[in-house]
Design a protein around this motif. Structure first.
Motif, PDB file in Angstrom:
ATOM      1  N   LYS C  16     -17.424 -12.158  23.659  1.00  0.00           N
ATOM      2  CA  LYS C  16     -16.924 -13.125  23.626  1.00  0.00           C
ATOM      3  C   LYS C  16     -17.205 -12.951  22.108  1.00  0.00           C
ATOM      4  O   LYS C  16     -18.386 -12.375  21.964  1.00  0.00           O
ATOM      5  CB  LYS C  16     -17.662 -14.036  24.450  1.00  0.00           C
ATOM      6  CG  LYS C  16     -17.052 -14.179  25.781  1.00  0.00           C
ATOM      7  CD  LYS C  16     -17.891 -16.196  26.295  1.00  0.00           C
ATOM      8  CE  LYS C  16     -16.928 -15.614  27.738  1.00  0.00           C
ATOM      9  NZ  LYS C  16     -18.035 -16.722  28.401  1.00  0.00           N
ATOM     10  N   TYR C  18     -17.391 -15.463  18.523  1.00  0.00           N
ATOM     11  CA  TYR C  18     -16.757 -17.033  18.656  1.00  0.00           C
ATOM     12  C   TYR C  18     -15.742 -16.512  17.573  1.00  0.00           C
ATOM     13  O   TYR C  18     -16.117 -17.047  16.337  1.00  0.00           O
ATOM     14  CB  TYR C  18     -17.846 -17.777  17.739  1.00  0.00           C
ATOM     15  CG  TYR C  18     -18.205 -19.031  17.262  1.00  0.00           C
ATOM     16  CD1 TYR C  18     -18.547 -19.888  18.468  1.00  0.00           C
ATOM     17  CD2 TYR C  18     -17.693 -18.937  16.116  1.00  0.00           C
ATOM     18  CE1 TYR C  18     -19.162 -21.073  18.025  1.00  0.00           C
ATOM     19  CE2 TYR C  18     -17.697 -20.303  15.796  1.00  0.00           C
ATOM     20  CZ  TYR C  18     -18.981 -21.395  16.096  1.00  0.00           C
ATOM     21  OH  TYR C  18     -18.588 -23.063  16.397  1.00  0.00           O
ATOM     22  N   GLU C  20     -13.848 -19.088  15.045  1.00  0.00           N
ATOM     23  CA  GLU C  20     -14.881 -20.060  13.881  1.00  0.00           C
ATOM     24  C   GLU C  20     -14.128 -21.739  13.738  1.00  0.00           C
ATOM     25  O   GLU C  20     -14.209 -22.236  12.989  1.00  0.00           O
ATOM     26  CB  GLU C  20     -15.547 -19.910  12.945  1.00  0.00           C
ATOM     27  CG  GLU C  20     -14.116 -18.854  11.942  1.00  0.00           C
ATOM     28  CD  GLU C  20     -15.078 -17.611  10.208  1.00  0.00           C
ATOM     29  OE1 GLU C  20     -16.119 -17.462  11.196  1.00  0.00           O
ATOM     30  OE2 GLU C  20     -15.465 -18.363   9.763  1.00  0.00           O
ATOM     31  N   LEU C  21     -12.773 -20.920  13.961  1.00  0.00           N
ATOM     32  CA  LEU C  21     -12.167 -22.137  13.928  1.00  0.00           C
ATOM     33  C   LEU C  21     -12.032 -24.149  14.841  1.00  0.00           C
ATOM     34  O   LEU C  21     -11.981 -24.316  14.104  1.00  0.00           O
ATOM     35  CB  LEU C  21     -10.188 -21.195  13.514  1.00  0.00           C
ATOM     36  CG  LEU C  21     -10.299 -20.642  12.377  1.00  0.00           C
ATOM     37  CD1 LEU C  21      -8.345 -20.332  11.774  1.00  0.00           C
ATOM     38  CD2 LEU C  21     -10.632 -21.750  10.661  1.00  0.00           C
ATOM     39  N   GLY C  23     -14.236 -23.597  16.853  1.00  0.00           N
ATOM     40  CA  GLY C  23     -16.104 -23.566  17.884  1.00  0.00           C
ATOM     41  C   GLY C  23     -16.029 -23.593  18.654  1.00  0.00           C
ATOM     42  O   GLY C  23     -16.796 -23.564  19.624  1.00  0.00           O
ATOM     43  N   LEU C  25     -15.515 -19.805  22.563  1.00  0.00           N
ATOM     44  CA  LEU C  25     -15.901 -18.551  22.205  1.00  0.00           C
ATOM     45  C   LEU C  25     -14.622 -17.876  23.184  1.00  0.00           C
ATOM     46  O   LEU C  25     -13.903 -18.744  23.883  1.00  0.00           O
ATOM     47  CB  LEU C  25     -16.739 -18.052  23.585  1.00  0.00           C
ATOM     48  CG  LEU C  25     -18.048 -18.623  23.163  1.00  0.00           C
ATOM     49  CD1 LEU C  25     -19.181 -18.651  24.484  1.00  0.00           C
ATOM     50  CD2 LEU C  25     -19.042 -17.738  22.380  1.00  0.00           C
ATOM     51  N   PRO C 112     -23.466 -12.586  24.807  1.00  0.00           N
ATOM     52  CA  PRO C 112     -22.108 -11.451  23.955  1.00  0.00           C
ATOM     53  C   PRO C 112     -23.283 -10.894  23.072  1.00  0.00           C
ATOM     54  O   PRO C 112     -24.349 -10.791  22.049  1.00  0.00           O
ATOM     55  CB  PRO C 112     -21.512 -12.732  23.306  1.00  0.00           C
ATOM     56  CG  PRO C 112     -21.494 -13.843  24.152  1.00  0.00           C
ATOM     57  CD  PRO C 112     -23.113 -14.043  24.358  1.00  0.00           C
ATOM     58  N   ALA C 114     -21.948  -9.895  20.438  1.00  0.00           N
ATOM     59  CA  ALA C 114     -21.337 -10.102  18.678  1.00  0.00           C
ATOM     60  C   ALA C 114     -22.373 -11.153  18.026  1.00  0.00           C
ATOM     61  O   ALA C 114     -22.868 -11.571  16.927  1.00  0.00           O
ATOM     62  CB  ALA C 114     -20.352 -10.829  18.882  1.00  0.00           C
ATOM     63  N   PHE C 115     -23.811 -11.506  19.473  1.00  0.00           N
ATOM     64  CA  PHE C 115     -24.625 -12.583  18.969  1.00  0.00           C
ATOM     65  C   PHE C 115     -25.523 -11.345  18.992  1.00  0.00           C
ATOM     66  O   PHE C 115     -26.027 -10.547  19.082  1.00  0.00           O
ATOM     67  CB  PHE C 115     -24.975 -13.429  19.479  1.00  0.00           C
ATOM     68  CG  PHE C 115     -24.122 -14.331  20.412  1.00  0.00           C
ATOM     69  CD1 PHE C 115     -22.786 -14.131  19.911  1.00  0.00           C
ATOM     70  CD2 PHE C 115     -24.148 -14.998  21.286  1.00  0.00           C
ATOM     71  CE1 PHE C 115     -21.285 -15.526  20.185  1.00  0.00           C
ATOM     72  CE2 PHE C 115     -22.739 -16.646  21.193  1.00  0.00           C
ATOM     73  CZ  PHE C 115     -21.322 -16.330  21.161  1.00  0.00           C
TER      74      PHE C 115
END
Lengths: 166, 166, 166, 166
Positions: C16, C18, C20-21, C23, C25, C112, C114-115
């Motif tokens: 997953k 994020y 950013e447009l 907000g 996942l 995730p 990516a975090f």
């Protein structure tokens, strides 16, 4: 409407990387471009790598090149990324050479940007902001603060910048 | 010698976290204190959590509370961390209520600080710097830029802040 | 000398990102290739993205596709990255379909990749190692442990995998 | 039902940190506990810091202490975190001393865990998994692979582990 800015890269902790073959820290390319992307910067910035040296390897000749590049740039707002140990000396050299009506802000980092826990992104955001709004002069921006070039020193025991006793 | 600053926390993407049990984003405590430590801030800052809400949940009542807290704070320089979608509306509400001679800077993040690739630290460094040197007024600081409250809008398609056509 | 392995990507928290447009996942490309580079993997691995779905959107049809891909792959060692909420059900589906003499290890992540603070890299290293040395069978590898497909359950309150009471 | 494991910490790149006052890499406490928390490990693990040294400072006396601690531990599965440059020599020393029916897996990292882009978490997940399922013996686990102690060497030019020509 946005004023053009220049970032002059001089190296320093900011840009140190870990060489996994030798186990040593070294310089390759600057991370400033990547940091601006991460910060979603929409400023009109030109990045110029002047040198990539350790603060302690910054000598008079290197300093003279930085002074020369400050003069040569056409932008009125300049940020210099620099090693912290001799940042104040370089600020003095620029100011004493006559800074030509520009707003020049030196910044750096205590921890390399490539490491997880760097202060670099905070400092870069801070320095770019000060450079846009402070009057002409030479400044050091560290720890969220800004100092005139002749009122600041690095406290090496504590790893912070502070006002210098008069 | 350092002027005192206040950070008013209103929530927004800045402070969103990942709940590993539900798989959803949520708010717990603000990350602003941790971010200041990472940035090695030596500013005299008081952090006040006013609310922890999503930008889209920010209503007139919530906005009135922020206005009230801006008035109540004694610091002349205030940074407000806020969701980006309604940051401009809150800036307007503060300005129209009369901002009382203070320099008030709203900022936020496109990606939560708790995620690896956030613009939050850059924006916080930027907003704190603008708050120290801009004249009294209400501003938005995003993308390395600062805007007066009445000349800015969020471009939702591109996820950036820009000058508003007059 | 190294045996070939396959990684079948089914989505889940692992992958997953994020947006950013919005907000929210969402899924885009798998991070598994990047994770293998970060881990300096020198294994002979083929990555196949079978689907990119939330664990809770995994239905019988999707599960049948995974079973089919397990059968179709020529490698004797297969790791499946999968959402944690229904990982056990998919393990059962594969085992009950007859797993064909292969060692099949399902893994995932609670946070995730990516975090900043994901368990994904730890779990991937773990699953790939179990897949190389466990006898033929279907397993779940989470929390540093491995479980036979018929002796494990997810404890949703605590967010961990544990042995199932007989 | 879970077998107890021991992790013997010997230092190495795994645990190097950046000293922001001196600008040098150094050792303080091991990160292994934090890494296990990040990996949501539910294994029954005891961490013992035997020493905190650079791989190149690992001498015969230090190696003898590691051998002694391997013997003294009651767990049948042991992971040793160790600098990569002399990991193979230590594996040999343990094997030649007679490893006493235990499964002993050495691992390390090419990049310090404290840096953003470390292989450490992947390697730790891998080593702990191999230690649980490989038969008694002494192994090196790096790059997702496992090697018997007498068939591996580090390729220093490429920074990877590989099978040694017979």
């Amino acid at each position: 409407m946005a004023q053009p800015l220049a970032i002059l890269v001089a190296g320093g902790t900011f840009d140190k990387q870990y060489d996994e073959l030798s186990g040593r820290l070294f310089f390759r390319d600057t991370h400033v471009g990547e940091m601006l992307r991460l910060g979603r910067s929409r400023l009109d910035i030109t990045i110029e790598t002047v040198m990539m040296v350790d603060s302690l390897d910054m000598d008079d000749e290197a300093r003279a090149r930085i002074v020369e590049r400050c003069r040569a740039r056409s932008e009125r707002a300049i940020v210099i990324t620099h090693g912290t140990d001799t940042m104040v000396e370089t600020a003095q050299a620029i100011a004493q050479a006559g800074f030509d009506g520009k707003t020049i802000v030196l910044t750096g980092a205590m921890v390399p940007y490539a490491f997880g826990s760097s202060d670099g992104l905070f400092n870069l955001g801070s320095a770019l902001s000060f450079a846009q709004v402070l009057p002409a002069g030479v400044y050091v921006a560290m720890n969220g603060q800004h100092f005139d070039w002749d009122e600041v020193r690095k406290n090496r025991e504590r790893g912070v910048f502070e006002w210098r006793p008069a």
